[in-house]
Design a protein around this motif. Structure first.
Motif, PDB file in Angstrom:
ATOM      1  N   GLU A   1       0.976  -1.179   0.158  1.00 41.32           N
ATOM      2  CA  GLU A   1      -0.108  -0.122  -0.074  1.00 41.32           C
ATOM      3  C   GLU A   1       1.080   1.402  -0.120  1.00 41.32           C
ATOM      4  O   GLU A   1       0.632   2.167  -0.749  1.00 41.32           O
TER       5      GLU A   1
ATOM      6  N   ARG B   1       0.863   4.434  -2.678  1.00 38.29           N
ATOM      7  CA  ARG B   1       0.659   5.826  -2.700  1.00 38.29           C
ATOM      8  C   ARG B   1       2.046   6.553  -2.978  1.00 38.29           C
ATOM      9  O   ARG B   1       1.559   7.736  -3.474  1.00 38.29           O
TER      10      ARG B   1
ATOM     11  N   ARG C   1       1.941   9.442  -6.018  1.00 35.09           N
ATOM     12  CA  ARG C   1       2.211  10.657  -6.190  1.00 35.09           C
ATOM     13  C   ARG C   1       3.083  11.220  -6.876  1.00 35.09           C
ATOM     14  O   ARG C   1       3.183  12.329  -7.410  1.00 35.09           O
TER      15      ARG C   1
ATOM     16  N   LEU D   1       3.096  10.200   1.745  1.00 38.59           N
ATOM     17  CA  LEU D   1       2.060  11.308   1.428  1.00 38.59           C
ATOM     18  C   LEU D   1       2.375  12.470   2.084  1.00 38.59           C
ATOM     19  O   LEU D   1       1.415  13.594   2.081  1.00 38.59           O
TER      20      LEU D   1
END
Length: 509
Positions: free
Chosen positions: A178, A182, A186, A438
């Motif tokens: 996961e 992410r 990005r 993030l």
């Protein structure tokens, strides 16, 4: 009059030193020849995964895509509406044999992934169906199988994706956890590329000012303080780049996986811990000391973060040359590890709990020969099921009161006691090593990015070194810095790195 001369001068300067290579959107397209087929090659490939599946996607891109779609779908009048799925009979253009019934989609350029005319066939995913459709496409003139990453490469040349976005797409395809997903999304969104492009824009501005000062300062057409502004801008850029580089390689670690090494004395339960964590018999477990003689490696997903877990040979002196080589490799892995799990046989600890801290410090000294490595270590006390509960409690209380010792876990690979607490602690350390993909500024994800940014920093240092001695050499430093940044984004001198990047893509992407 002076204003018009000044504008002309600056325009000439900017045109002279435009180092960013502009790629024409039509670079990978060409005109339709007399025979109706373009001189450029149209490519096709299976874009979905190989093997049996419910639906397979075959992608076609290039100037002959419309012809291929019409021939394969039996369209005689016109092409289907753009980006609208139609259910059609898929046929062999030569024999008119029915191959399948599926959906077709038409993406006229430049509004497609590659920027070219493109088509897709959504067919049943059986191997025979896929093979028949691919063979039929290959029989059409001007159409050939795509090479690895060729669709994405065409998108890059058409200006649809920057190089950092291309790399983000590649990471998204290969990502297994996961957190990797992410980070890849990005980067694919262009955030990292925008950061580097902003630095490039500011460097171009600095270079234009320096070159203008060199050429026109004697004519008094350059205002006062231009070089001072350049000095401030270059210094500010250096500080931003240095901060960007001081990320402890979190982005690269998240991309490739945190390297966790299981190390310790023989028969401490290292292989049992590996098997427990990966939930399969990856390593041989035996009561005979020295069973593991080579590095056994497996990949894990620990709470959404990628981990490369390595079991190593037991650390001891041995007359056996093969085992000595295994011990050497084990110590080498420990030095390279992001995190070391130092496994201890609880039954070997002193029965007097007060002596346990000194024993463990000595043990860590034998496992981690270099000072400072203990900060990247977890002490795993295994075989707690073989120790009386009272002794374990005394030892646990004593170690909690001991400062300066690596974090300690109490587990039993035999009955899995303490495993949940151990995994929570392991996840916490892995998350710290990778960071939040993030949060904050985008992270470096590629070793090549780091190398080019370091070159950029050295080039900017050249500017400061020669600024008061030889302004031409100082300007060359800014130009080299700009080139180094361009090699990251693919705007300057990218040809020599394109093959390295695109060859890692799968066929059909």
């Amino acid at each position: 009059m002076l204003q018009s001369i000044s504008v002309k001068i600056w325009r000439d300067v900017l045109l002279s030193f435009r180092t960013i290579r502009k790629v024409s959107p039509q670079r990978s397209l060409c005109k339709i020849g007399a025979g109706g087929i373009s001189d450029a090659e149209t490519i096709y490939a299976l874009s979905s995964g190989h093997g049996r599946c419910g639906v397979a996607v075959v992608r076609v891109s290039g100037p002959a895509s419309s012809t291929a779609l019409q021939n394969m779908a039996g369209l005689t009048d016109s092409l289907p509406p753009p980006r609208t799925a139609l259910l059609r009979r898929i046929i062999n253009p030569g024999s008119k044999e029915l191959l399948d019934r599926g959906l077709i989609l038409w993406f006229p350029g430049p509004h497609s992934f590659t920027g070219e005319d493109s088509a897709e066939f959504h067919i049943h995913g059986g191997p025979a169906v896929v093979t028949a459709v691919l063979q039929a496409l290959g029989s059409l003139p001007g159409v050939r199988p795509a090479e690895a990453g060729e669709f994405t490469r065409r998108a890059f040349h058409a200006g649809k994706l920057g190089l950092t976005e291309v790399e983000g797409l590649g990471d998204l395809i290969h990502g297994e956890t996961e957190a990797q997903r992410r980070q890849a999304l990005r980067q694919m969104s262009g955030e990292l590329g925008h950061l580097y492009q902003d630095w490039s824009r500011r460097l171009k501005h600095c270079l234009a000012h320096v070159e203008a000062f060199i050429d026109f300062s004697e004519d008094e057409l350059i205002e006062e303080g231009v070089l001072n502004q350049v000095d401030s801008s270059v210094l500010e850029l250096q500080e931003e780049m240095e901060k960007h580089l001081k990320d402890e390689r979190r982005g690269e670690r998240l991309r490739s996986g945190v390297h966790v090494v299981i190390a310790g004395a023989t028969n401490a339960g290292k292989s049992s811990l590996l098997n427990t964590l990966c939930q399969r018999p990856a390593a041989i477990v035996s009561p005979i000391a020295g069973t593991t003689r080579d590095v056994v490696e497996t990949s894990l997903d620990i709470g959404g973060f990628p981990v490369v877990l390595s079991d190593t040979a037991g650390l001891r002196d041995s007359p056996d040359s093969v085992e000595r080589e295994g011990v050497r490799r084990a110590r080498e892995r420990v030095e390279q590890a992001d995190l070391t799990l130092a496994v201890v046989d609880f039954t070997q600890l002193p029965s007097d709990a007060h002596l346990a801290p000194a024993f463990l410090r000595s043990y860590l000294g034998s496992v981690l020969p270099k000072q400072g490595l203990s900060e990247r270590c977890l002490l795993v006390l295994n075989k707690t099921d073989l120790v009386p509960a009272e002794q374990r409690e005394r030892t646990e209380r004593e170690l909690r009161q001991t400062a300066g010792l690596a974090p300690v876990c109490f587990i039993s690979c035999h009955n899995n006691s303490g495993l949940e607490d151990f995994l929570a602690l392991l996840h916490s350390h892995v998350k710290t090593l990778c960071g939040d993909p993030l949060a904050g500024a985008p992270s470096l994800t590629q070793a090549r990015h780091r190398a080019h940014l370091q070159q950029c920093g050295r080039a900017l240092a050249q500017y400061h070194q020669y600024r008061d001695m030889d302004l031409a050499l100082a300007a060359e430093g800014v130009r080299l810095a700009l080139t180094s940044l361009g090699r990251i984004t693919g705007r300057v001198g990218a040809e020599e790195i394109l093959d390295i990047i695109f060859r890692d893509f799968c066929i059909g992407k």
